[in-house]
Design a protein around this motif. Sequence first.
Motif, PDB file in Angstrom:
ATOM      1  N   SER A 117      28.621 -71.480   9.507  1.00 51.73           N
ATOM      2  CA  SER A 117      29.143 -72.522   8.935  1.00 51.73           C
ATOM      3  C   SER A 117      30.287 -73.032   9.748  1.00 51.73           C
ATOM      4  O   SER A 117      30.746 -72.387  10.766  1.00 51.73           O
ATOM      5  N   PRO A 118      30.484 -74.020  10.658  1.00 46.93           N
ATOM      6  CA  PRO A 118      30.587 -74.277  11.896  1.00 46.93           C
ATOM      7  C   PRO A 118      32.853 -73.252  10.722  1.00 46.93           C
ATOM      8  O   PRO A 118      33.409 -73.343  11.627  1.00 46.93           O
ATOM      9  N   LYS A 119      33.133 -73.111   9.977  1.00 44.79           N
ATOM     10  CA  LYS A 119      33.946 -72.758   9.153  1.00 44.79           C
ATOM     11  C   LYS A 119      34.305 -71.579   9.411  1.00 44.79           C
ATOM     12  O   LYS A 119      35.632 -70.852   9.877  1.00 44.79           O
ATOM     13  N   CYS A 122      34.633 -70.694  13.380  1.00 42.62           N
ATOM     14  CA  CYS A 122      36.102 -70.600  13.482  1.00 42.62           C
ATOM     15  C   CYS A 122      37.127 -69.455  13.194  1.00 42.62           C
ATOM     16  O   CYS A 122      38.236 -68.568  13.444  1.00 42.62           O
ATOM     17  N   ILE A 171      26.405 -71.918  19.364  1.00 45.95           N
ATOM     18  CA  ILE A 171      26.267 -73.297  18.419  1.00 45.95           C
ATOM     19  C   ILE A 171      25.297 -73.741  18.842  1.00 45.95           C
ATOM     20  O   ILE A 171      24.653 -74.667  17.772  1.00 45.95           O
ATOM     21  N   ARG A 175      22.853 -76.294  15.480  1.00 42.38           N
ATOM     22  CA  ARG A 175      23.431 -77.454  15.290  1.00 42.38           C
ATOM     23  C   ARG A 175      23.598 -77.938  14.004  1.00 42.38           C
ATOM     24  O   ARG A 175      24.123 -79.173  13.799  1.00 42.38           O
ATOM     25  N   GLY A 178      25.953 -78.369  10.903  1.00 46.55           N
ATOM     26  CA  GLY A 178      27.372 -78.606  11.310  1.00 46.55           C
ATOM     27  C   GLY A 178      27.954 -78.921  12.351  1.00 46.55           C
ATOM     28  O   GLY A 178      29.064 -79.855  12.094  1.00 46.55           O
ATOM     29  N   TYR A 179      26.667 -77.900  13.201  1.00 41.82           N
ATOM     30  CA  TYR A 179      28.548 -78.520  14.192  1.00 41.82           C
ATOM     31  C   TYR A 179      27.865 -80.301  15.074  1.00 41.82           C
ATOM     32  O   TYR A 179      26.960 -80.362  15.359  1.00 41.82           O
ATOM     33  N   ARG A 180      29.107 -80.845  16.048  1.00 41.92           N
ATOM     34  CA  ARG A 180      28.329 -81.499  15.974  1.00 41.92           C
ATOM     35  C   ARG A 180      28.081 -81.465  18.070  1.00 41.92           C
ATOM     36  O   ARG A 180      27.925 -80.145  18.936  1.00 41.92           O
ATOM     37  N   PHE A 223      38.080 -75.349  15.604  1.00 36.70           N
ATOM     38  CA  PHE A 223      37.024 -75.915  14.941  1.00 36.70           C
ATOM     39  C   PHE A 223      37.307 -77.859  14.533  1.00 36.70           C
ATOM     40  O   PHE A 223      36.367 -78.494  14.718  1.00 36.70           O
ATOM     41  N   ILE A 226      34.795 -78.567  17.671  1.00 34.35           N
ATOM     42  CA  ILE A 226      33.269 -78.258  17.212  1.00 34.35           C
ATOM     43  C   ILE A 226      32.571 -78.666  16.006  1.00 34.35           C
ATOM     44  O   ILE A 226      30.971 -79.270  16.105  1.00 34.35           O
ATOM     45  N   THR A 227      33.514 -80.074  15.325  1.00 34.39           N
ATOM     46  CA  THR A 227      32.608 -80.385  14.398  1.00 34.39           C
ATOM     47  C   THR A 227      33.242 -82.590  14.623  1.00 34.39           C
ATOM     48  O   THR A 227      33.968 -82.071  15.164  1.00 34.39           O
TER      49      THR A 227
END
Length: 227
Positions: A117-119, A122, A171, A175, A178-180, A223, A226-227
């Motif tokens: 996940s993004p968290k 990071c 990433i 996507r 949860g990545y933008r 973080f 990317i979110t």
Amino acid sequence: MSKSFLFDKEQWFDVTLYLDEAEVVADVWLDEIECRISSLHLDFVKETFLRAGLRAYRLKYGKKVSAKEVYIKAGYSKSTFHRMFDTFPSYQLKLYHFIADMAVDIYADYLERKERSPKEFCRFTRDCIYSSHLSAPKSIVADLYRINSPITPERFYPFIPKTAEVMYEYIRSRRDLGYREFSLDGLTEVVRTLDYDIMFSKVSDGGFFPNIEQANRLERMLFAYIT
């Protein structure tokens, strides 16, 4: 943490817990690098000198190493050393670049082994990348920068685009976790900002490295982007 400590390399270890154990962190990275050198199929003499430098700096962590120590450890003459590398400062810069380049490859390798996940991305990036910087003593990096000056940041540490591309490619295909959407150029500038913050805190007389706020700032800024 002992020098033989074990940890899940797909998760890495919490670098903020070991900021005062830089020599042990360096052992982790040098073990990773040394076990991968043979797979690069380098020129034998060049590989021998690189291995000799890694071992010399490992034995004298945080202390200066001489050209003589390197070529004796490599088993070659002074003249052979200077035919390969011209000057000792140029050798030191090549060794630093080799270590930094390998660190990005190692980061990429372990990053790709797990969906994050993004968290999680990071946190892994903070721990892996900041620990790689921690493995190179501030005093040695500062001396290296000084003896090779004048030198641009891009020439001293040319691996920011490569690091950003590793992150971007990881990433881009995830996507849905949860990545933008963002551009590689934009991510590269974020990585440049974070890496230069670390680099200048190592080469500047008044720089304070390592510190927990700097490590956590890397995680927070990445973080936020990317979110």
